[in-house]
Scaffold this motif. Sequence first.
Motif, PDB file in Angstrom:
ATOM      1  N   VAL A 146       0.842  -1.177   0.091  1.00  0.00           N
ATOM      2  CA  VAL A 146      -0.139   0.096   0.124  1.00  0.00           C
ATOM      3  C   VAL A 146       0.823   1.373   0.019  1.00  0.00           C
ATOM      4  N   PHE A 147       2.204   1.191   0.121  1.00  0.00           N
ATOM      5  CA  PHE A 147       2.988   2.203   0.027  1.00  0.00           C
ATOM      6  C   PHE A 147       4.642   1.983   0.103  1.00  0.00           C
ATOM      7  N   HIS A 148       5.352   2.749  -0.810  1.00  0.00           N
ATOM      8  CA  HIS A 148       6.807   2.422  -1.171  1.00  0.00           C
ATOM      9  C   HIS A 148       7.482   3.900  -1.026  1.00  0.00           C
ATOM     10  N   TYR A 149       8.649   3.749  -0.448  1.00  0.00           N
ATOM     11  CA  TYR A 149       9.393   4.742  -0.352  1.00  0.00           C
ATOM     12  C   TYR A 149      10.647   4.693  -0.866  1.00  0.00           C
ATOM     13  N   GLN A 150      11.149   5.411  -1.488  1.00  0.00           N
ATOM     14  CA  GLN A 150      12.591   5.339  -2.112  1.00  0.00           C
ATOM     15  C   GLN A 150      13.057   6.637  -2.643  1.00  0.00           C
ATOM     16  N   SER A 151      13.817   7.533  -1.779  1.00  0.00           N
ATOM     17  CA  SER A 151      14.006   8.968  -1.973  1.00  0.00           C
ATOM     18  C   SER A 151      12.762   9.763  -2.006  1.00  0.00           C
ATOM     19  N   VAL A 152      11.682   9.467  -2.499  1.00  0.00           N
ATOM     20  CA  VAL A 152      10.356  10.199  -2.462  1.00  0.00           C
ATOM     21  C   VAL A 152       9.382   9.167  -2.037  1.00  0.00           C
ATOM     22  N   PRO A 153       8.150   9.508  -1.470  1.00  0.00           N
ATOM     23  CA  PRO A 153       7.205   8.660  -1.268  1.00  0.00           C
ATOM     24  C   PRO A 153       6.266   8.362  -2.518  1.00  0.00           C
ATOM     25  N   TYR A 154       5.743   7.014  -2.522  1.00  0.00           N
ATOM     26  CA  TYR A 154       5.017   6.404  -3.521  1.00  0.00           C
ATOM     27  C   TYR A 154       3.795   5.737  -3.084  1.00  0.00           C
ATOM     28  N   PRO A 155       2.613   6.644  -2.838  1.00  0.00           N
ATOM     29  CA  PRO A 155       1.439   5.873  -2.175  1.00  0.00           C
ATOM     30  C   PRO A 155       0.917   5.022  -3.179  1.00  0.00           C
ATOM     31  N   THR A 156       0.276   4.116  -2.831  1.00  0.00           N
ATOM     32  CA  THR A 156      -0.564   3.046  -3.760  1.00  0.00           C
ATOM     33  C   THR A 156      -1.618   3.839  -4.543  1.00  0.00           C
ATOM     34  N   THR A 157      -1.706   3.739  -5.860  1.00  0.00           N
ATOM     35  CA  THR A 157      -2.672   4.319  -6.636  1.00  0.00           C
ATOM     36  C   THR A 157      -3.817   3.411  -7.017  1.00  0.00           C
ATOM     37  N   VAL A 158      -3.840   1.989  -6.566  1.00  0.00           N
ATOM     38  CA  VAL A 158      -4.960   1.451  -6.792  1.00  0.00           C
ATOM     39  C   VAL A 158      -5.328   0.746  -5.195  1.00  0.00           C
ATOM     40  N   GLY A 159      -6.497   0.107  -5.399  1.00  0.00           N
ATOM     41  CA  GLY A 159      -6.943  -0.646  -4.287  1.00  0.00           C
ATOM     42  C   GLY A 159      -7.823   0.270  -3.480  1.00  0.00           C
ATOM     43  N   LYS A 160      -8.090  -0.281  -2.221  1.00  0.00           N
ATOM     44  CA  LYS A 160      -9.066   0.176  -1.300  1.00  0.00           C
ATOM     45  C   LYS A 160      -8.329   1.661  -0.679  1.00  0.00           C
ATOM     46  N   PHE A 161      -7.075   1.631  -0.466  1.00  0.00           N
ATOM     47  CA  PHE A 161      -6.242   2.648   0.026  1.00  0.00           C
ATOM     48  C   PHE A 161      -5.765   3.683  -0.914  1.00  0.00           C
ATOM     49  N   LYS A 162      -6.389   3.698  -2.025  1.00  0.00           N
ATOM     50  CA  LYS A 162      -6.123   4.804  -3.158  1.00  0.00           C
ATOM     51  C   LYS A 162      -6.284   6.148  -2.617  1.00  0.00           C
ATOM     52  N   ASP A 163      -5.165   7.038  -2.643  1.00  0.00           N
ATOM     53  CA  ASP A 163      -5.178   8.661  -2.230  1.00  0.00           C
ATOM     54  C   ASP A 163      -5.552   8.797  -0.763  1.00  0.00           C
ATOM     55  N   ARG A 164      -5.528   7.373   0.049  1.00  0.00           N
ATOM     56  CA  ARG A 164      -5.855   7.488   1.339  1.00  0.00           C
ATOM     57  C   ARG A 164      -4.529   7.432   2.415  1.00  0.00           C
ATOM     58  N   ILE A 165      -3.435   7.216   1.639  1.00  0.00           N
ATOM     59  CA  ILE A 165      -2.011   6.911   2.447  1.00  0.00           C
ATOM     60  C   ILE A 165      -1.387   8.008   2.145  1.00  0.00           C
ATOM     61  N   SER A 166      -0.758   8.613   3.151  1.00  0.00           N
ATOM     62  CA  SER A 166       0.241   9.943   3.192  1.00  0.00           C
ATOM     63  C   SER A 166       1.562   9.589   4.156  1.00  0.00           C
ATOM     64  N   TRP A 167       2.661  10.063   3.495  1.00  0.00           N
ATOM     65  CA  TRP A 167       3.832   9.871   4.471  1.00  0.00           C
ATOM     66  C   TRP A 167       3.989  11.001   5.360  1.00  0.00           C
ATOM     67  N   VAL A 168       4.361  10.375   6.727  1.00  0.00           N
ATOM     68  CA  VAL A 168       4.492  11.391   7.979  1.00  0.00           C
ATOM     69  C   VAL A 168       5.673  11.057   8.621  1.00  0.00           C
ATOM     70  N   GLY A 169       6.433  10.239   7.844  1.00  0.00           N
ATOM     71  CA  GLY A 169       8.009   9.741   8.298  1.00  0.00           C
ATOM     72  C   GLY A 169       9.169  10.840   8.144  1.00  0.00           C
ATOM     73  N   ASN A 170      10.053  10.415   8.793  1.00  0.00           N
ATOM     74  CA  ASN A 170      11.343  11.247   8.619  1.00  0.00           C
ATOM     75  C   ASN A 170      12.531  10.461   8.527  1.00  0.00           C
ATOM     76  N   ILE A 171      13.130  10.209   7.393  1.00  0.00           N
ATOM     77  CA  ILE A 171      14.240   9.064   6.986  1.00  0.00           C
ATOM     78  C   ILE A 171      15.451   9.221   7.831  1.00  0.00           C
ATOM     79  N   ALA A 172      15.746  10.654   7.975  1.00  0.00           N
ATOM     80  CA  ALA A 172      17.156  11.186   8.604  1.00  0.00           C
ATOM     81  C   ALA A 172      16.849  10.861  10.105  1.00  0.00           C
ATOM     82  N   LYS A 173      15.737  10.680  10.663  1.00  0.00           N
ATOM     83  CA  LYS A 173      15.584  10.567  12.010  1.00  0.00           C
ATOM     84  C   LYS A 173      15.247   9.101  12.337  1.00  0.00           C
ATOM     85  N   GLY A 174      15.171   8.112  11.217  1.00  0.00           N
ATOM     86  CA  GLY A 174      14.834   6.938  11.477  1.00  0.00           C
ATOM     87  C   GLY A 174      13.055   6.519  11.537  1.00  0.00           C
TER      88      GLY A 174
END
Length: 241
Positions: free
Chosen positions: A87-115
Amino acid sequence: MRRGGAGGDGGGSLSLLLLHSQRVLVLLLLGVCNVLSLEIKASAKVRAYIGEQASLKCSFTSSLPISERLTVDWTYRPLTGGQMETVFHYQSVPYPTTVGKFKDRISWVGNIAKGDASIAIQSPVLSDNGTFICSVKNPPDVYHNIPQTTLIVTERGFSFQLTSATLLSIVVFLPSVIVVIVLLVRMRRKFGVLKEKKKSGCKKSSIEVSDEPEQTGAGNCLGRLREWCLNCVDTDEEDLY
């Protein structure tokens, strides 16, 4: 004699081979321990309410510096079972899913630099209940534990749960408050009665002033005050019974 010597050489070779194998095994184990240095932590259970944002926390630590090859993947499986879906993939930038029940409902709130590899789900519904898995890879640090987060979505109600401390406070303080209120009411009533008696006992009417001598007014007032005090004592004793 030659046979014995040949046998001895064979035994020595076998011992050297076993020793070499043990050393290789130790080195392999050390290498695996170095590779398995990435650790992930996630909440075991997250409770969310219909229509309100739900946060899925995930943190990670790696012994290697974070590189651009670091990836984060969130997968989901319904409580009813079925295959896992990303439902979500991140590599340098976030890639939320564009299909399925979670389409347009997943958002990135993390911070890679802080783990931090956390995500959020917008407007959760009851059908979102399920298991989420956070996976982080920081090549060559790619092996890690697999924590699972169970999402439980419910309707927000007006009911509340009484904790032991709250219940104890109610049991102890509520009767005290009631007693204080009752005492204040009784004191107020008693002071009101005393005030009325004082006014009626010490203040003379115009008729009394004209009929009685002026020099006996003070004595008459003291007599009435003494009588009023006796009445107050009698009233208190009756209240006690």
